[in-house]
Design an enzyme around this catalytic site. Structure first.
Site, PDB file in Angstrom:
ATOM      1  CG  PHE A 169      -2.382   0.229   0.834  1.00  0.00           C
ATOM      2  CD1 PHE A 169      -3.078  -0.736   0.150  1.00  0.00           C
ATOM      3  CD2 PHE A 169      -3.039   1.411   1.155  1.00  0.00           C
ATOM      4  CE1 PHE A 169      -4.415  -0.541  -0.213  1.00  0.00           C
ATOM      5  CE2 PHE A 169      -4.361   1.616   0.800  1.00  0.00           C
ATOM      6  CZ  PHE A 169      -5.051   0.636   0.116  1.00  0.00           C
ATOM      7  CD  GLN A 228      -5.207  10.961   2.792  1.00  0.00           C
ATOM      8  OE1 GLN A 228      -6.022  10.096   3.081  1.00  0.00           O
ATOM      9  NE2 GLN A 228      -3.925  10.842   3.061  1.00  0.00           N
ATOM     10  CG  HIS A 270      -7.648   8.609  -2.585  1.00  0.00           C
ATOM     11  ND1 HIS A 270      -7.358   8.131  -3.840  1.00  0.00           N
ATOM     12  CD2 HIS A 270      -7.481   7.565  -1.734  1.00  0.00           C
ATOM     13  CE1 HIS A 270      -7.023   6.842  -3.739  1.00  0.00           C
ATOM     14  NE2 HIS A 270      -7.095   6.480  -2.477  1.00  0.00           N
ATOM     15  CG  LEU A 327     -11.354   5.608  -3.081  1.00  0.00           C
ATOM     16  CD1 LEU A 327     -10.368   6.753  -3.107  1.00  0.00           C
ATOM     17  CD2 LEU A 327     -11.413   4.997  -1.699  1.00  0.00           C
ATOM     18  CD  GLU A 373      -2.696   4.456  -1.218  1.00  0.00           C
ATOM     19  OE1 GLU A 373      -3.264   5.572  -1.147  1.00  0.00           O
ATOM     20  OE2 GLU A 373      -1.909   4.045  -0.375  1.00  0.00           O
ATOM     21  NE  ARG A 415      -4.626   7.104   0.320  1.00  0.00           N
ATOM     22  CZ  ARG A 415      -5.576   6.504   1.037  1.00  0.00           C
ATOM     23  NH1 ARG A 415      -6.226   7.184   1.968  1.00  0.00           N
ATOM     24  NH2 ARG A 415      -5.873   5.247   0.839  1.00  0.00           N
ATOM     25  CG  HIS A 433     -10.064   9.625   0.762  1.00  0.00           C
ATOM     26  ND1 HIS A 433     -11.191   8.900   0.435  1.00  0.00           N
ATOM     27  CD2 HIS A 433      -9.226   8.741   1.356  1.00  0.00           C
ATOM     28  CE1 HIS A 433     -11.020   7.635   0.818  1.00  0.00           C
ATOM     29  NE2 HIS A 433      -9.849   7.515   1.398  1.00  0.00           N
ATOM     30  NE  ARG A 486      -6.807   8.036   6.511  1.00  0.00           N
ATOM     31  CZ  ARG A 486      -7.054   7.100   5.596  1.00  0.00           C
ATOM     32  NH1 ARG A 486      -6.434   5.932   5.654  1.00  0.00           N
ATOM     33  NH2 ARG A 486      -7.920   7.322   4.614  1.00  0.00           N
TER      34      ARG A 486
END
Lengths: 582, 246, 139
Positions: free
Chosen positions: A116, A230, A232, A242, A245, A285, A353, A388
């Site tokens: 990730f 954040q 994304h 979305l 990721e 991100r 996001h 994050r």
């Protein structure tokens, strides 16, 4: 009529359900209730896709997870909180496994993990790409086992009741009947999630209106690090849906209009055919979303009716991998964009996001206001710092949901079962009821619509407090918000009925969102540096001398905001340079 | 292509109406607009008093199920252009009491959820040290039945439920099977009473519309038929081997 | 102050509207019609059982009774009834076998057999049994 519980949890998503179970397990004598404005299984946790990080493999270590999290957060994380988080994340995830979560598996039956963004090791557990859905439903179904957990489904909390510096309950409306009730409690845990809906283009569900943040703020609890929003990097245009990721973790590429993997131009490494941890498409991100803006400024993005986009290329992964590891990506693209990622490029653009900031809590989920706790996205512990990492939010809501539940249980048990003097509380509740009934029945039609103010607020936030900000852009945004606040009382509510009055709820949510929006912009204006998701064109560098500190925003008695800067807790990882792809 | 489409929307305000009526609104007909976008346009621009549920608008929260031109649909994943030139009729889900406009009361389903004990039941008292091992094939055995988003389209499509609200219904039974078939679970005997009761699987006479309506390919009809076979086998076993037949 | 605990299922809706199921609900959709037809088929299955019992009684009562029974079955009304009954029983059988793969999950070496195969096996078995019966009766 008044209802009474020992502990009231506001919000029935992942954090709220986990907290409720923790309360029952810690002390079955306590009466606990979940109040949620939607049925728990509708909560936004359901939309999380890619996975949940927790150290499980021998080659991985807690320290590495902590370091990835802290560097990913641009050193704004409280490191004691991060250490507690990485330590408890595997235990929580295993509990979820024991409760039946259908994690994807290795051939030998162990839980499978995937790479990730921003993670140096492979440690993200997943249930295909519907991780949040399975996690939420597992928690909800498991919660049904505990008859002790009372539920108020489709009740909307409008106010926290506070007296003598202590939270004593809430006022809430039952949507189906419109009745307004006081629900008293010795402790209240806020688990209402984020506030993406203050922006126009967001992955967040319609219910993500920052209710808990604003309720806490109004009740006198401070919000922390609200400027860190954040984006994304991969949302579908128009809908903001979305694309996880995990699509990049499985090997997807981001291409500009020339078919070029542009991230290599932004200090994120050199392109390799397969995914490389902490490199290129697997960078964090904030950096990826910022690279998009730079690319757009260079005129190398693709123009569409719904704005500029780049392309996510999954075609080389093949139908088999996409169907087994990314079925929802394919489903969403087919259903909502009428394109097939097996054959077509997927148009994507950065999309709001997640809220790193939130109600300030300690590592037990306790806010500075006695009896008030918070967990999940609504809270800021802080483990996410200025940015994050993907797949940290699901374990966060488990770890801190459970912690808040246990801490609230201990607090509630220590409070006397007093008949006490409730007159002050009941007066407050009565005032709130009058306010709501006035809004319901007293408002005249003919004024502005709720949606008009909401749309203008969202536009102002995108223009003023988006991926890149400046003193100028934010000043304009603050002025716009001020003007909207003045117009807010003139909003008309045409619906004067009591049954499922969603127009009234929308008006209440709008008021809450305006509070949250103001706290975001105010905190952002005062932070004169660039860190993580907070990027200022007028202060492009990180400034550890002045701002290795949290923004703690309080509401003064006159309604104006006041910001303090308590230092970040550093245990073992002194601030360093964030390096990706090298 | 026409630039707008007429949406005929069911209205019911119990404070003032004895029964639902239809109200027409013209909304822009745009390529990307789902039925839900049309409803949002009405709510935001034309008539703030319209009530309906929605949240994620990506087909996973299960809030926005309604009856579109007579069919149960998730309105976030059903597009206006598929109904052009219109009009398109939007009504609340069938087989449920209507609370208001497009909002139905699903309290009955929520109560039934607990009845099938949708959680892992273990006979061993101790919690394991780590994970229960489960191979991908074992996961595959129940995975399909774990995909239910509780959107209620199956209940809306099921005539049995429409005629007899005591029927446990497709989603609840599929969920019971999701746990029965999970290699980590040992509770199928505990769920048997609810599933084999007169309001359980035997109420189903295999219309099959629940599986047709399901937007997530859960196949609740399949789950029910499989359980019928299981229940019949178990009954036969307990008849032939009265002691310890299970 | 009361000490009540609420559960979510205590509704307080003023007047939820309950739509009555229309009498002809089952003609609205092919699958509903098919379903009702299959339900009705049970009447005809029952009729076949009665018919069989009558036949057995006739056989037991001697040649005369049997002949009278056969004459009665040649009556156009009884013939028509039996043809209709046969159609319904066939409908019942076909939908039943189509349903079989839904109810049965057969695994061979860890792999689930495709549903078509299971349905085909059922239809195959049916054909074989029918052939055997036909051979005994006609042969």
């Amino acid at each position: 009529m008044t209802y009474t519980h020992d502990i009231v949890i506001v919000g029935g998503g992942g954090a709220g359900l986990r907290a409720a179970i923790a309360v029952v397990e810690a002390n079955p004598q306590l009466s606990v209730a979940i109040i949620s404005k939607v049925y728990p299984m509708r909560s936004h946790t359901v939309s999380a896709e890619g996975g949940a990080a927790a150290v499980i493999r021998a080659e991985d270590s807690l320290d590495e997870h902590a370091y990835d999290t802290i560097s990913g957060g641009d050193w704004l994380c409280d490191q004691d909180a991060v250490e507690a988080f990485v330590d408890e994340a595997p235990k929580e995830m295993l509990r979820l496994e024991n409760w039946g979560c259908p994690w994807s598996r290795e051939p030998d039956g162990r839980v499978a993990v995937r790479p990730f963004g921003g993670m140096k090791r492979i440690r993200t557990w997943f249930a295909a790409d519907k991780t949040g859905f399975h996690l939420l439903h597992t928690l909800f179904q498991t919660s049904l086992k505990y008859e002790e957990i009372a539920r108020y489904d489709e009740w909307f909390v409008t106010k926290l009741l506070v007296e003598d510096g202590r939270v004593r309950g809430v006022v809430a409306i039952e949507l189906s009947s419109g009745r307004i009730e006081t629900i008293t409690a010795k402790a209240v845990i806020l688990c209402t999630g984020g506030c993406g809906r203050v922006f126009p283009f967001t992955t967040n569900a319609n219910i993500k209106t920052g209710d808990g943040m604003a309720l806490a703020y109004r009740a006198g609890a401070p919000l922390k690090d609200m400027e860190f929003v954040q984006y994304h990097p991969t949302g579908l245009p128009f809908t903001g849906i979305l694309i996880t990721e995990a699509a990049r973790a499985e090997g997807g590429w981001l291409l500009n209009k020339d078919g070029y993997r542009y991230l290599q131009d932004y200090d994120l490494g050199t392109p390799q055919p397969g995914p490389v941890l902490r490199s290129m498409e697997l960078g964090p991100r904030d950096r990826l979303s910022q690279a998009f803006v730079k690319e757009m400024e260079k005129g190398r993005t693709i123009d569409t009716p719904y704005g500029q986009v780049v392309h996510l290329d999954l075609r080389h992964l093949g139908a088999k991998l996409i169907n087994t590891k990314l079925p929802m990506v394919r489903e969403l693209c087919l259903d909502y964009e009428k394109i097939d990622p097996v054959k077509d490029l997927v148009p994507v653009r950065p999309v709001v996001h997640y809220m790193m900031g939130g109600v300030s809590t300690d590592i037990h989920g306790a806010t500075p206001l006695d009896g008030l706790y918070a967990a999940g996205e609504v809270a800021c512990v802080s483990i996410n710092g200025a940015n994050r990492l993907g797949s940290n939010s699901l374990p966060e809501l488990l770890v801190f949901g459970a912690r808040a539940g246990r801490a609230a249980a201990e607090f509630a048990a220590a409070q006397p079962d007093d008949g006490g003097d409730w007159s002050g509380i009941l007066t407050q509740a009565e005032d709130e009821r009058r306010r709501l009934e006035r809004d319901l029945r007293g408002r005249e039609g003919g004024g502005e619509r709720v949606s008009t103010i909401r749309t203008e607020m969202q536009a102002a936030m995108e223009q003023g407090a988006g991926i890149y900000r400046s003193a100028d852009s934010m000043a304009k945004c603050a002025d716009a918000l001020q003007e909207l606040r003045e117009r807010l009382p003139g909003v008309s509510i045409d619906d004067h009925t009591t049954t499922f009055n969603t127009e009234l709820i929308a008006a209440l949510e709008l008021g809450l969102m305006l509070d949250v929006a103001e706290s975001i912009v105010h905190s952002a204006r005062l932070r004169e540096e660039s860190r993580g998701a907070h990027q200022r064109t007028d202060f492009p560098e990180r400034d550890d001398v002045r701002y290795l500190a949290h923004s703690l925003i309080h509401r003064s008695a006159d309604g104006s905001p006041r910001v303090e800067y308590p230092p970040v807790t550093i245990t073992r990882w002194p601030p360093g340079v964030r390096v990706y792809g090298r | 292509m026409a630039r707008s489409i007429t949406m005929q929307v069911a209205r019911y305000r119990p404070d003032r109406e004895a029964e639902p009526t239809m109200q027409s609104y013209d909304v822009p007909l745009r390529k990307d607009w789902a039925i839900l976008d049309g409803l949002n346009h009405i709510k935001d621009e034309l008539d703030g008093t319209l009530s309906y549920r929605w949240s994620c608008r990506m087909g996973i929260c299960g809030s926005c199920g309604m009856t579109v031109n007579g069919e149960p649909k998730l309105t976030c994943a059903t597009f206006l252009t598929d109904y052009a030139p219109g009009p398109v009729r939007v009504e609340p889900l069938r087989n449920f009491p209507v609370v208001r406009d497009l909002v139905v009361d699903i309290g009955d389903f929520m109560a039934k959820l607990s009845v099938v004990q949708p959680w892992i039941i273990r006979k061993d008292e101790e919690t394991p040290d780590g994970e229960y091992l489960q191979t991908p094939a074992e996961l595959e055995d129940y995975k399909q039945f774990s995909m239910c988003i509780n959107c209620m389209l199956c209940y809306s499509a099921c005539p049995i439920y429409g005629l007899n609200e005591h029927f446990l219904g497709p989603a609840a039974i599929a969920l019971a099977q999701r746990y029965n078939l999970d290699s980590r679970d040992q509770g199928s005997a505990d769920r048997m009473d609810a599933l084999s009761a007169s309001t359980g699987v035997w109420d189903c006479t295999y219309v099959g519309e629940c599986s047709t309506a399901c937007p997530k390919n859960v196949d609740p009809a399949g789950a029910i038929q499989r359980y019928k076979l299981t229940a019949a086998t178990e009954t036969l076993k307990s008849f032939l081997m009265p002691r310890g037949g299970r | 102050m009361s000490d009540t605990t609420a559960t979510s299922h205590v509704g307080n809706q003023p007047r939820p509207y309950r739509r009555r199921v229309p009498i002809l609900w089952w003609v609205r959709r092919r699958s509903y019609l098919l379903f009702v037809a299959r339900e009705v088929s049970s009447v005809f299955v029952a009729w076949f059982v009665v018919f069989l019992l009558l036949l057995v009684r006739a056989v037991l009562s001697g040649e005369d009774a049997y002949r009278r029974f056969l004459d009665w079955t040649a009556n156009p009304f009884v013939l028509a009834l039996n043809v209709v009954a046969l159609l319904f029983v066939l409908l019942h059988a076909v939908t039943w076998f189509n349903l079989a793969p839904q109810a049965m999950v057969v695994k061979v070496r860890g792999r689930r057999l495709p549903p078509v195969l299971i349905a085909a096996a059922h239809f195959g078995a049916w054909a074989v049994v029918s052939a055997v019966v036909a051979w005994i009766v006609l042969g």
